[in-house]
Design a protein around this motif. Sequence first.
Motif, short mmCIF file in Angstrom:
data_model
loop_
_atom_site.label_atom_id
_atom_site.label_comp_id
_atom_site.label_asym_id
_atom_site.label_seq_id
_atom_site.Cartn_x
_atom_site.Cartn_y
_atom_site.Cartn_z
N PHE A 11 1.00 -1.31 0.07
CA PHE A 11 -0.08 0.02 0.13
C PHE A 11 0.87 1.36 0.07
CE2 PHE A 11 -4.34 -1.15 2.12
CZ PHE A 11 -4.71 -2.06 1.29
N CYS A 12 0.64 2.39 -0.96
CA CYS A 12 1.21 3.40 -0.99
C CYS A 12 0.45 4.37 -0.08
CB CYS A 12 1.28 4.16 -2.29
SG CYS A 12 -0.39 4.17 -3.02
N PHE A 13 0.91 5.67 0.27
CA PHE A 13 0.19 6.66 1.05
C PHE A 13 -1.33 6.75 0.62
CE2 PHE A 13 -0.76 10.94 0.23
CZ PHE A 13 -1.15 11.39 1.48
N GLY A 14 -1.39 6.78 -0.60
CA GLY A 14 -2.74 7.53 -1.39
C GLY A 14 -3.71 6.36 -1.12
N VAL A 15 -3.34 5.08 -1.32
CA VAL A 15 -4.10 3.95 -1.43
C VAL A 15 -4.56 3.61 0.44
CG1 VAL A 15 -4.56 1.38 -1.72
CG2 VAL A 15 -3.60 2.84 -3.35
N LYS A 16 -3.61 3.70 1.03
CA LYS A 16 -3.96 3.59 2.36
C LYS A 16 -4.80 4.58 3.08
CE LYS A 16 -1.63 2.70 6.85
NZ LYS A 16 -2.69 3.48 7.57
N ARG A 82 -12.54 7.11 -5.15
CA ARG A 82 -11.29 6.57 -4.82
C ARG A 82 -9.92 7.38 -5.53
NH1 ARG A 82 -11.36 1.64 -9.31
NH2 ARG A 82 -11.98 3.01 -10.92
N ALA A 83 -8.88 6.53 -5.04
CA ALA A 83 -7.51 7.29 -4.96
C ALA A 83 -7.08 7.77 -6.59
CB ALA A 83 -6.42 6.41 -4.52
N HIS A 84 -7.82 6.84 -7.42
CA HIS A 84 -7.32 7.33 -9.03
C HIS A 84 -8.15 8.70 -9.42
CE1 HIS A 84 -5.92 3.47 -9.65
NE2 HIS A 84 -7.10 2.82 -9.71
N THR A 105 -9.42 11.11 -3.53
CA THR A 105 -8.66 11.21 -4.69
C THR A 105 -7.07 11.57 -4.13
OG1 THR A 105 -10.01 12.19 -6.43
CG2 THR A 105 -7.70 12.41 -6.70
N CYS A 106 -6.00 10.71 -4.30
CA CYS A 106 -4.63 10.96 -3.70
C CYS A 106 -4.60 12.34 -4.14
CB CYS A 106 -3.89 9.84 -4.54
SG CYS A 106 -2.28 10.25 -3.87
N PRO A 107 -3.80 13.08 -3.23
CA PRO A 107 -3.46 14.47 -3.22
C PRO A 107 -2.54 14.70 -4.27
CG PRO A 107 -3.12 13.86 -1.21
CD PRO A 107 -3.64 12.62 -1.54
N PHE A 108 -1.74 13.53 -4.73
CA PHE A 108 -0.68 13.53 -6.03
C PHE A 108 -1.28 13.65 -7.21
CE2 PHE A 108 2.17 11.40 -2.89
CZ PHE A 108 2.79 12.45 -2.50
N VAL A 109 -2.77 12.88 -7.21
CA VAL A 109 -3.47 12.92 -8.52
C VAL A 109 -4.22 14.12 -8.66
CG1 VAL A 109 -5.44 11.50 -9.59
CG2 VAL A 109 -3.61 10.26 -8.30
N LYS A 110 -4.69 14.64 -7.52
CA LYS A 110 -5.47 15.92 -7.25
C LYS A 110 -4.56 17.01 -7.91
CE LYS A 110 -9.13 17.46 -6.95
NZ LYS A 110 -10.08 16.94 -7.86
N GLN A 173 0.76 9.64 -15.88
CA GLN A 173 0.23 8.78 -14.94
C GLN A 173 0.83 8.69 -13.90
OE1 GLN A 173 -1.50 5.42 -17.11
NE2 GLN A 173 -2.11 4.39 -15.05
N THR A 174 0.43 8.84 -12.63
CA THR A 174 1.54 8.58 -11.48
C THR A 174 2.14 7.27 -11.44
OG1 THR A 174 -0.60 7.75 -10.22
CG2 THR A 174 0.08 10.26 -10.16
N THR A 175 1.67 6.42 -11.90
CA THR A 175 2.19 5.00 -11.86
C THR A 175 3.01 4.45 -13.15
OG1 THR A 175 0.08 4.06 -12.79
CG2 THR A 175 0.45 3.82 -10.28
N PHE A 176 3.31 5.45 -14.13
CA PHE A 176 3.80 5.37 -15.36
C PHE A 176 5.27 5.07 -15.04
CE2 PHE A 176 5.25 6.18 -19.70
CZ PHE A 176 4.26 5.41 -20.42
N ILE A 201 4.98 11.70 -12.07
CA ILE A 201 5.01 10.31 -11.49
C ILE A 201 5.28 10.41 -9.97
CG2 ILE A 201 6.58 8.04 -11.61
CD1 ILE A 201 6.90 8.80 -14.53
N CYS A 202 4.64 9.54 -9.57
CA CYS A 202 4.56 9.54 -7.74
C CYS A 202 5.75 8.90 -7.52
CB CYS A 202 3.33 8.84 -7.49
SG CYS A 202 3.42 8.40 -5.71
N ASN A 203 6.55 9.49 -6.37
CA ASN A 203 7.68 8.91 -5.96
C ASN A 203 7.79 7.44 -5.33
OD1 ASN A 203 9.32 11.14 -6.39
ND2 ASN A 203 9.08 12.08 -4.22
N ALA A 204 6.36 7.15 -4.69
CA ALA A 204 6.14 5.99 -4.12
C ALA A 204 6.41 5.05 -5.17
CB ALA A 204 4.62 5.85 -3.78
N THR A 205 5.85 5.19 -6.57
CA THR A 205 5.91 4.49 -7.71
C THR A 205 7.42 4.27 -8.13
OG1 THR A 205 3.82 5.11 -8.39
CG2 THR A 205 5.02 3.71 -10.05
N GLU A 206 8.05 5.49 -8.29
CA GLU A 206 9.54 5.50 -8.65
C GLU A 206 10.39 4.81 -7.80
OE1 GLU A 206 12.17 9.18 -9.46
OE2 GLU A 206 10.18 9.58 -9.89
#
Length: 291
Positions: A11-16, A82-84, A105-110, A173-176, A201-206
């Motif tokens: 789980f990343c921050f946004g999903v949690k 949801r977070a997306h 919605t995850c703040p990074f997507v927002k 896309q944040t997960t690209f 791109i979200c740091n969590a993904t990177e």
Amino acid sequence: MEIRLVAGAGFCFGVKRAVDIVYEQIQTGKTIYTYGPIVNNEEVVKELTDQGVRVIESRRELERLADRDSPAARREATVIIRAHGVPREVQQYMEQKGWEVIDTTCPFVKRIHRTVEEKSSRGEHILVVGSPEHPEIQGIVGWCNGPVDVLETLEEAEKYVPPEGKKLVVVAQTTFNYNKFQTIVEILKKKGYNVSIVNTICNATEDRQRETREVAANADAMIVIGGKHSSNATKLYEICREVCDNTYFIQTLDDLHLELPKSARLVGITAGASTPNKLIEEVQNYVRINF
Ligand code: F3S
């Protein structure tokens, strides 16, 4: 034999945050809907539906619900985004129909929504790099105030011609995949367009992708845990496959039929952003006990 768990697995921050909010809302005793499954993980979704949470699968289903339920019933129900994220128009529709809307919605997507909304209002042309069918991308597109293009592959980037005379704003896309995004950016820059890049791109993904690659490069076997429909878990699988032939992509422990050569010294484990800790621990324990 050593088992190495990728530090940012699961789980990343946004999903949690989104899942925690759903659990909080269950306590209110109201009717709770999520617009789409809250995470791309069937196990988590099942646990929530067992507690009464209902999933609205599509825009059409949302409309049917609006027709079926009285305004009073709608006021007593909550729809969780949801977070997306969702397109602006979908959120407005929910609010107009009188549901209580909780936006997780995850703040990074927002942040991407706000960027494209603002820049497209100024007449800049938006290019989103990501998968066109992914709900996050559909949400981003739905916050643009003007024309927007989506592309996903290097071939599409090579062929891409933006509208003449417009400044091009590129978001991702944040997960690209970070490296692929960089290559696409290089392709666009080489064409000499007036391009402004916003690395979304979200740091969590990177971080998860980089750490996964490092572990996989040294592993005799690599286990990727994630939902079949999770794009970030699929990307982790692709990354592992590039450097470790013996890679397994599993949704639950039942899918794992691990075969290890006698010489195996290291098994790596990673997991997509929608994979709960409980599941990761189960897999870790299984490998520890059996190998
Ligand atoms: Fe948000 Fe990044 Fe997760 S964008 S939903 S924290 S992968």
